[in-house]
Design a protein around this motif. Structure first.
Motif, PDB file in Angstrom:
ATOM      1  N   UNK A  57       0.841  -1.201   0.000  1.00  0.00           N
ATOM      2  CA  UNK A  57       0.000   0.000   0.000  1.00  0.00           C
ATOM      3  C   UNK A  57       0.878   1.253   0.000  1.00  0.00           C
ATOM      4  N   UNK A  58       1.894   1.260   0.828  1.00  0.00           N
ATOM      5  CA  UNK A  58       2.768   2.438   0.918  1.00  0.00           C
ATOM      6  C   UNK A  58       3.482   2.701  -0.408  1.00  0.00           C
ATOM      7  N   UNK A  59       3.928   1.622  -1.054  1.00  0.00           N
ATOM      8  CA  UNK A  59       4.608   1.781  -2.346  1.00  0.00           C
ATOM      9  C   UNK A  59       3.671   2.353  -3.410  1.00  0.00           C
ATOM     10  N   UNK A  60       2.399   2.050  -3.292  1.00  0.00           N
ATOM     11  CA  UNK A  60       1.417   2.511  -4.282  1.00  0.00           C
ATOM     12  C   UNK A  60       0.810   3.860  -3.925  1.00  0.00           C
ATOM     13  N   UNK A  61       1.131   4.371  -2.720  1.00  0.00           N
ATOM     14  CA  UNK A  61       0.508   5.611  -2.253  1.00  0.00           C
ATOM     15  C   UNK A  61       1.525   6.571  -1.639  1.00  0.00           C
ATOM     16  N   UNK A  62       2.668   6.696  -2.312  1.00  0.00           N
ATOM     17  CA  UNK A  62       3.690   7.695  -1.938  1.00  0.00           C
ATOM     18  C   UNK A  62       4.126   7.605  -0.477  1.00  0.00           C
ATOM     19  N   UNK A  63       4.218   6.390   0.045  1.00  0.00           N
ATOM     20  CA  UNK A  63       4.733   6.195   1.397  1.00  0.00           C
ATOM     21  C   UNK A  63       3.717   6.378   2.500  1.00  0.00           C
ATOM     22  N   UNK A  64       2.464   6.696   2.148  1.00  0.00           N
ATOM     23  CA  UNK A  64       1.428   6.864   3.167  1.00  0.00           C
ATOM     24  C   UNK A  64       1.067   5.516   3.787  1.00  0.00           C
ATOM     25  N   UNK A  65       0.661   5.552   5.047  1.00  0.00           N
ATOM     26  CA  UNK A  65       0.197   4.342   5.720  1.00  0.00           C
ATOM     27  C   UNK A  65      -1.304   4.179   5.512  1.00  0.00           C
ATOM     28  N   UNK A  66      -1.761   2.943   5.373  1.00  0.00           N
ATOM     29  CA  UNK A  66      -3.204   2.727   5.182  1.00  0.00           C
ATOM     30  C   UNK A  66      -3.973   2.905   6.477  1.00  0.00           C
ATOM     31  N   UNK A  67      -5.245   3.220   6.358  1.00  0.00           N
ATOM     32  CA  UNK A  67      -6.154   3.200   7.501  1.00  0.00           C
ATOM     33  C   UNK A  67      -6.826   1.830   7.545  1.00  0.00           C
ATOM     34  N   UNK A  68      -7.504   1.530   8.624  1.00  0.00           N
ATOM     35  CA  UNK A  68      -8.201   0.243   8.745  1.00  0.00           C
ATOM     36  C   UNK A  68      -9.325   0.125   7.719  1.00  0.00           C
ATOM     37  N   UNK A  69      -9.863   1.263   7.264  1.00  0.00           N
ATOM     38  CA  UNK A  69     -10.902   1.227   6.241  1.00  0.00           C
ATOM     39  C   UNK A  69     -10.311   0.883   4.879  1.00  0.00           C
ATOM     40  N   UNK A  70      -9.097   1.364   4.625  1.00  0.00           N
ATOM     41  CA  UNK A  70      -8.455   1.121   3.328  1.00  0.00           C
ATOM     42  C   UNK A  70      -7.894  -0.295   3.230  1.00  0.00           C
ATOM     43  N   UNK A  71      -7.344  -0.792   4.317  1.00  0.00           N
ATOM     44  CA  UNK A  71      -6.861  -2.176   4.360  1.00  0.00           C
ATOM     45  C   UNK A  71      -7.296  -2.769   5.691  1.00  0.00           C
ATOM     46  N   UNK A  72      -8.297  -3.587   5.668  1.00  0.00           N
ATOM     47  CA  UNK A  72      -8.762  -4.244   6.890  1.00  0.00           C
ATOM     48  C   UNK A  72      -8.114  -5.627   6.970  1.00  0.00           C
ATOM     49  N   UNK A  73      -6.992  -5.700   7.661  1.00  0.00           N
ATOM     50  CA  UNK A  73      -6.241  -6.960   7.742  1.00  0.00           C
ATOM     51  C   UNK A  73      -7.025  -8.040   8.476  1.00  0.00           C
ATOM     52  N   UNK A  74      -8.014  -7.631   9.273  1.00  0.00           N
ATOM     53  CA  UNK A  74      -8.821  -8.624   9.986  1.00  0.00           C
ATOM     54  C   UNK A  74      -9.650  -9.469   9.020  1.00  0.00           C
ATOM     55  N   UNK A  75      -9.879  -8.934   7.812  1.00  0.00           N
ATOM     56  CA  UNK A  75     -10.635  -9.702   6.820  1.00  0.00           C
ATOM     57  C   UNK A  75      -9.905 -10.971   6.399  1.00  0.00           C
ATOM     58  N   UNK A  76      -8.574 -10.953   6.549  1.00  0.00           N
ATOM     59  CA  UNK A  76      -7.792 -12.136   6.195  1.00  0.00           C
ATOM     60  C   UNK A  76      -7.780 -13.161   7.324  1.00  0.00           C
ATOM     61  N   UNK A  77      -8.133 -12.721   8.531  1.00  0.00           N
ATOM     62  CA  UNK A  77      -8.069 -13.624   9.677  1.00  0.00           C
ATOM     63  C   UNK A  77      -6.665 -14.181   9.832  1.00  0.00           C
ATOM     64  N   UNK A  78      -6.579 -15.497  10.011  1.00  0.00           N
ATOM     65  CA  UNK A  78      -5.276 -16.153  10.120  1.00  0.00           C
ATOM     66  C   UNK A  78      -4.980 -16.976   8.866  1.00  0.00           C
TER      67      UNK A  78
END
Length: 252
Positions: free
Chosen positions: A60-81
């Motif tokens: 995400x950072x590489x695609x967005x000029x080094x910005x960090x994602x928010x939980x809305x933009x990348x919800x890692x919980x959707x992947x679970x384990x």
């Protein structure tokens, strides 16, 4: 370095330690210390999951000029384990048959079978396989790939003499009783080969994941440069060096 970058670096260092501990435990695991199998499964499954989620953030950072994602933009919980889902999303190519079986095993362990012992105590209707039984199947596949295996000289004679002076009673990974010295020696005979080769297979899985991290960071460098944390997995090790290395927390 801002606060989020510090947190990302801390997460990378934690993950590096988990992966190293997992490889170290696997390199020592055997039927004489079954706890090391569980320790390696926990550390490797969680370590690989965390590494993949780190790479999702880096992508995400590489695609967005080094910005960090928010939980809305990348919800890692959707992947679970789910390790397999993370690998698919990142398009990481794992094609070796045994590596794929190991990944499937770690994925299942991460999602459910890590609680097998406790579930077995409180619930008689377990719907998934004992992880030690599952790992034994992978070991059997690994043994078939080893061309030159160590043999104990005069094994039968040694077993007969041992049976005269000691009593053997333990279980293998399939819960089969080992109550004669010949069975114990058979297990011991393959122990070092398994420790070496199963560690090598897992190392190559981790290396392919770290390659993805390195590929992203070379395309669009961000701070901190996490490839340096995992550089041990990009080192020019030979197969023999990988099999014989016993401490993956050392970078040399």
């Amino acid at each position: 370095m801002n606060e989020k970058e510090k947190l990302l670096l801390n997460e990378a260092n934690l993950t590096f330690s988990m992966l190293g501990n997992g490889l170290n435990s696997l390199r020592k695991s055997c039927i004489f210390n079954v706890g090391l199998y569980y320790q390696s499964f926990f550390s490797l499954a969680i370590g690989i999951e965390r590494l993949l989620k780190i790479i999702i953030i880096i992508k995400y950072r590489c695609e967005n000029n080094g910005l960090f994602p928010t939980s809305e933009e990348i919800n890692l919980k959707n992947f679970g384990h789910n390790i397999i889902k993370l690998i698919d999303v990142l398009d990481i190519k794992i094609e070796d048959g045994i590596e794929l079986k190991i990944l499937a095993f770690l994925n299942n362990f991460n999602k459910e079978s890590r609680y097998f012992n406790i579930d077995g105590i409180i619930n008689e209707n377990i719907k998934y396989e004992n992880p030690l039984h599952s790992w034994k199947k992978i070991q059997e596949d690994i043994l078939k790939t080893i061309k030159k295996r160590k043999k104990i000289p005069n094994k039968e004679v040694l077993a007969t003499r041992l049976d005269e002076i000691l009593s053997v009673f333990m279980y293998d990974l399939n819960d089969n009783i080992i109550d004669h010295s010949i069975n114990l020696l058979n297990a011991y005979e393959s122990m070092e080969d398994l420790q070496k080769y199963e560690t090598e297979y897992v190392f190559y899985i981790i290396r392919k994941i770290v390659w993805k991290l390195n590929e992203l960071e070379r395309t669009k460098p961000t701070m901190p440069y996490l490839t340096e944390v995992f550089y041990v997995y990009l080192g020019s090790y030979t197969s023999s060096e990988i099999r014989n290395k016993k401490n993956w927390l050392e970078c040399t």
